[in-house]
Design a protein around this motif. Structure first.
Motif, mmCIF file in Angstrom:
data_model
loop_
_atom_site.group_PDB
_atom_site.id
_atom_site.type_symbol
_atom_site.label_atom_id
_atom_site.label_comp_id
_atom_site.label_asym_id
_atom_site.label_seq_id
_atom_site.Cartn_x
_atom_site.Cartn_y
_atom_site.Cartn_z
ATOM 1 N N GLY A 144 5.173 -6.595 -5.229
ATOM 2 C CA GLY A 144 5.225 -5.885 -6.504
ATOM 3 C C GLY A 144 4.410 -6.546 -7.599
ATOM 4 N N ASN A 145 4.239 -7.877 -7.528
ATOM 5 C CA ASN A 145 3.432 -8.571 -8.531
ATOM 6 C C ASN A 145 1.947 -8.285 -8.356
ATOM 7 O OD1 ASN A 145 5.531 -9.819 -9.901
ATOM 8 N ND2 ASN A 145 5.607 -11.537 -8.467
ATOM 9 N N ILE A 146 1.575 -7.910 -7.126
ATOM 10 C CA ILE A 146 0.160 -7.640 -6.835
ATOM 11 C C ILE A 146 -0.148 -6.155 -6.990
ATOM 12 C CG2 ILE A 146 -1.644 -7.812 -5.082
ATOM 13 C CD1 ILE A 146 0.041 -10.115 -3.856
ATOM 14 N N ILE A 147 0.735 -5.329 -6.423
ATOM 15 C CA ILE A 147 0.564 -3.871 -6.518
ATOM 16 C C ILE A 147 1.645 -3.333 -7.449
ATOM 17 C CG2 ILE A 147 0.392 -1.713 -5.229
ATOM 18 C CD1 ILE A 147 -0.137 -3.440 -2.728
ATOM 19 N N LYS A 148 1.333 -3.223 -8.717
ATOM 20 C CA LYS A 148 2.348 -2.913 -9.720
ATOM 21 C C LYS A 148 2.739 -1.438 -9.752
ATOM 22 C CE LYS A 148 0.989 -6.813 -12.616
ATOM 23 N NZ LYS A 148 2.124 -7.635 -12.207
ATOM 24 N N ASN A 149 1.848 -0.574 -9.325
ATOM 25 C CA ASN A 149 2.126 0.864 -9.328
ATOM 26 C C ASN A 149 2.795 1.278 -8.019
ATOM 27 O OD1 ASN A 149 2.229 3.609 -9.627
ATOM 28 N ND2 ASN A 149 0.002 3.922 -9.581
ATOM 29 N N LYS A 150 4.104 1.507 -8.076
ATOM 30 C CA LYS A 150 4.839 1.844 -6.865
ATOM 31 C C LYS A 150 4.588 3.278 -6.402
ATOM 32 C CE LYS A 150 8.484 -1.574 -7.377
ATOM 33 N NZ LYS A 150 9.941 -1.859 -7.334
ATOM 34 N N GLU A 151 3.847 4.043 -7.213
ATOM 35 C CA GLU A 151 3.474 5.401 -6.808
ATOM 36 C C GLU A 151 2.084 5.442 -6.172
ATOM 37 O OE1 GLU A 151 5.571 7.970 -6.903
ATOM 38 O OE2 GLU A 151 7.035 6.479 -7.605
ATOM 39 N N SER A 152 1.439 4.290 -6.103
ATOM 40 C CA SER A 152 0.092 4.257 -5.529
ATOM 41 C C SER A 152 0.154 4.484 -4.016
ATOM 42 C CB SER A 152 -0.579 2.911 -5.818
ATOM 43 O OG SER A 152 0.065 1.879 -5.099
ATOM 44 N N ILE A 153 -0.943 4.959 -3.478
ATOM 45 C CA ILE A 153 -1.017 5.238 -2.038
ATOM 46 C C ILE A 153 -0.832 3.956 -1.238
ATOM 47 C CG2 ILE A 153 -2.557 5.991 -0.172
ATOM 48 C CD1 ILE A 153 -3.794 7.969 -2.142
ATOM 49 N N ILE A 154 -1.455 2.862 -1.713
ATOM 50 C CA ILE A 154 -1.366 1.588 -0.982
ATOM 51 C C ILE A 154 0.082 1.118 -0.903
ATOM 52 C CG2 ILE A 154 -2.004 -0.851 -1.016
ATOM 53 C CD1 ILE A 154 -4.680 -0.034 -2.207
ATOM 54 N N TYR A 155 0.788 1.161 -2.047
ATOM 55 C CA TYR A 155 2.182 0.707 -2.057
ATOM 56 C C TYR A 155 3.038 1.568 -1.123
ATOM 57 C CZ TYR A 155 6.609 -1.143 -3.774
ATOM 58 O OH TYR A 155 7.849 -1.745 -3.844
ATOM 59 N N LYS A 156 2.820 2.875 -1.165
ATOM 60 C CA LYS A 156 3.601 3.775 -0.315
ATOM 61 C C LYS A 156 3.320 3.528 1.165
ATOM 62 C CE LYS A 156 4.282 7.562 -3.620
ATOM 63 N NZ LYS A 156 3.978 8.964 -3.959
ATOM 64 N N MET A 157 2.074 3.201 1.479
ATOM 65 C CA MET A 157 1.731 2.883 2.871
ATOM 66 C C MET A 157 2.434 1.599 3.329
ATOM 67 S SD MET A 157 -2.342 3.811 2.942
ATOM 68 C CE MET A 157 -2.587 3.020 4.526
ATOM 69 N N ILE A 158 2.431 0.578 2.448
ATOM 70 C CA ILE A 158 3.096 -0.682 2.789
ATOM 71 C C ILE A 158 4.605 -0.465 2.933
ATOM 72 C CG2 ILE A 158 3.641 -3.015 1.970
ATOM 73 C CD1 ILE A 158 0.911 -3.040 0.587
ATOM 74 N N LYS A 159 5.150 0.382 2.069
ATOM 75 C CA LYS A 159 6.581 0.679 2.161
ATOM 76 C C LYS A 159 6.923 1.368 3.481
ATOM 77 C CE LYS A 159 10.379 3.134 -0.083
ATOM 78 N NZ LYS A 159 10.805 4.015 -1.178
ATOM 79 N N LYS A 160 6.107 2.334 3.864
ATOM 80 C CA LYS A 160 6.354 3.058 5.124
ATOM 81 C C LYS A 160 6.245 2.103 6.306
ATOM 82 C CE LYS A 160 5.045 7.261 7.593
ATOM 83 N NZ LYS A 160 4.172 8.465 7.601
#
Length: 399
Positions: A144-160
């Motif tokens: 979260g400190n690196i990818i601050k936008n939790k709605e971004s495609i990258i964050y969602k991919m990492i979450k999945k």
């Protein structure tokens, strides 16, 4: 009942992680323990010569069989870190294909990155063996400190991707109670698949006397990583708030990404007489700093579920019988208040922290009682015996 256990963790001795203690204790009580790990380089400038040029890829240390696979040293910079993670991932997957097929289970000691769990997932798929995943870093919250936008495609991919790994575990050990809500909400993990196993510090502190020599000065000690997540700025601003108060000092023992900024702040605000940076010391040298401490400091950023965790240093402070002064939320705050081992304000509340430090300075005689309360609580909840018995029982029940 003894088990043949395959442990997977990118980090292992001589790197200073608790997975080493756990594996050695599991071997000591009769389990056949094999560790798949990388080459030592965490918090080191480079991989030690002992492990370069394909040397010492297999060792037996204190009854534990250790297989080390190639990885690129972390050193500095984001690119090096990514190469470090990927090199371990690919090398460990190749190694998994050559390992014994008759392990009873896979024990994943999951720190960052979560990709270190993939070799264990592969082994499960190939040989239908259960996985016990002990989660020390929750993902994707940890990025979260690196990818601050939790709605971004990258964050969602990492979450999945993270969800797919956690869902494949047969049992997940969590170190803080708030993590249970996180896994249910973010990854749809059934509550019955989780077990609360708080970390263990050092029981050796319980038998030692860390009573400080008589002094008019008050010394507060912060031990461990000096990074952004540790919210060091809250301590610095609290000290600045009460800098006119005499006879107290704050000691930082450790290194980290925020160290230089902290030093610059101290210089800019002319706090050199109040704040001392000692640098990094090996674990065995921590005892010297407990001996100078009237109380120990703990802070953590108010940062979602990560801010709710209980840093391992809290158990260390309690085992050493030291009063705790904190600016922290979640599980750590609950333990401090429940055990009556010290004083605590909410995370980031530097004015509140300044106030309770001043309260300590004015009532120094209370340090001993707070410290004794912490030690009693540790004995009931956090000893190595309790920790290892819980892990062993979890392993025995896994099928």
């Amino acid at each position: 009942m003894a088990k043949k256990i395959l442990v997977i963790c990118q980090y292992y001795y001589p790197e200073q992680f608790k997975v080493t203690d756990i594996c050695e204790e599991l071997a000591k009580i009769g389990n056949d323990v094999t560790v798949l790990t990388g080459l030592p380089n965490y918090n080191l400038d480079d991989i030690p010569l002992k492990y370069k040029n394909n040397k010492n890829r297999f060792e037996i240390i204190n009854g534990v069989k250790i297989w080390r696979v190639f990885e690129i040293a972390r050193k500095k910079g984001t690119l090096r870190l990514i190469l470090n993670y990927l090199s371990f991932l690919f090398a460990s997957i190749l190694k998994i294909l050559k390992m014994d097929k008759d392990f009873d289970l896979i024990f994943i000691y999951q720190l960052s990155p979560i990709t270190m769990a993939l070799p264990g997932i592969l082994y499960k798929v190939l040989y239908k063996k259960p996985i016990f995943l002990y989660c020390l870093d929750i993902w994707p919250e940890s990025v979260g400190n690196i990818i601050k936008n939790k709605e971004s495609i990258i964050y969602k991919m990492i979450k999945k991707f993270s969800s797919s790994i956690y869902l494949k575990a047969d049992k997940i050990g969590i170190t803080s109670k708030p993590f249970k809500e996180y896994f249910i909400k973010e990854h749809n993990i059934p509550e019955k698949k989780m077990i609360y196993i708080p970390q263990n510090s050092s029981d050796s502190y319980l038998e030692k006397d860390f009573t400080k020599e008589e002094s008019q000065d008050i010394d507060l000690v912060f031990m461990g990583n000096i990074g952004i997540a540790q919210d060091i700025n809250t301590i610095l601003k609290a000290v600045e708030e009460i800098k006119s108060v005499e006879n107290f000092r704050v000691h930082f023992v450790g290194v980290g990404s925020y160290l230089e900024k902290a030093k610059n702040f101290v210089k800019e605000k002319q706090l050199e007489d109040k704040i001392v940076f000692h640098g990094q010391y090996p674990v065995e040298k921590m005892e010297d700093f407990y001996k100078i401490a009237d109380a120990c400091l703990i802070t953590l950023r108010d940062d979602g579920y990560l801010g709710e965790t209980m840093p391992l240093k809290l158990q260390g402070y309690m085992a050493a019988g030291k009063m705790v002064i904190g600016a922290i939320n979640g599980a750590a705050a609950e333990v401090i208040n429940e055990s009556k081992c010290g004083l605590c304000v909410s995370a980031g509340n530097w004015k509140g922290l300044a106030k309770i430090i001043k309260e300590l300075i004015d009532n120094k005689e209370n340090c001993k009682e707070y410290g004794e309360n912490g030690k009693k609580y540790y004995l009931k909840n956090f000893t190595k015996k309790i920790h290892l018995e819980t892990i062993q029982q979890t392993i025995i029940n896994l099928d």
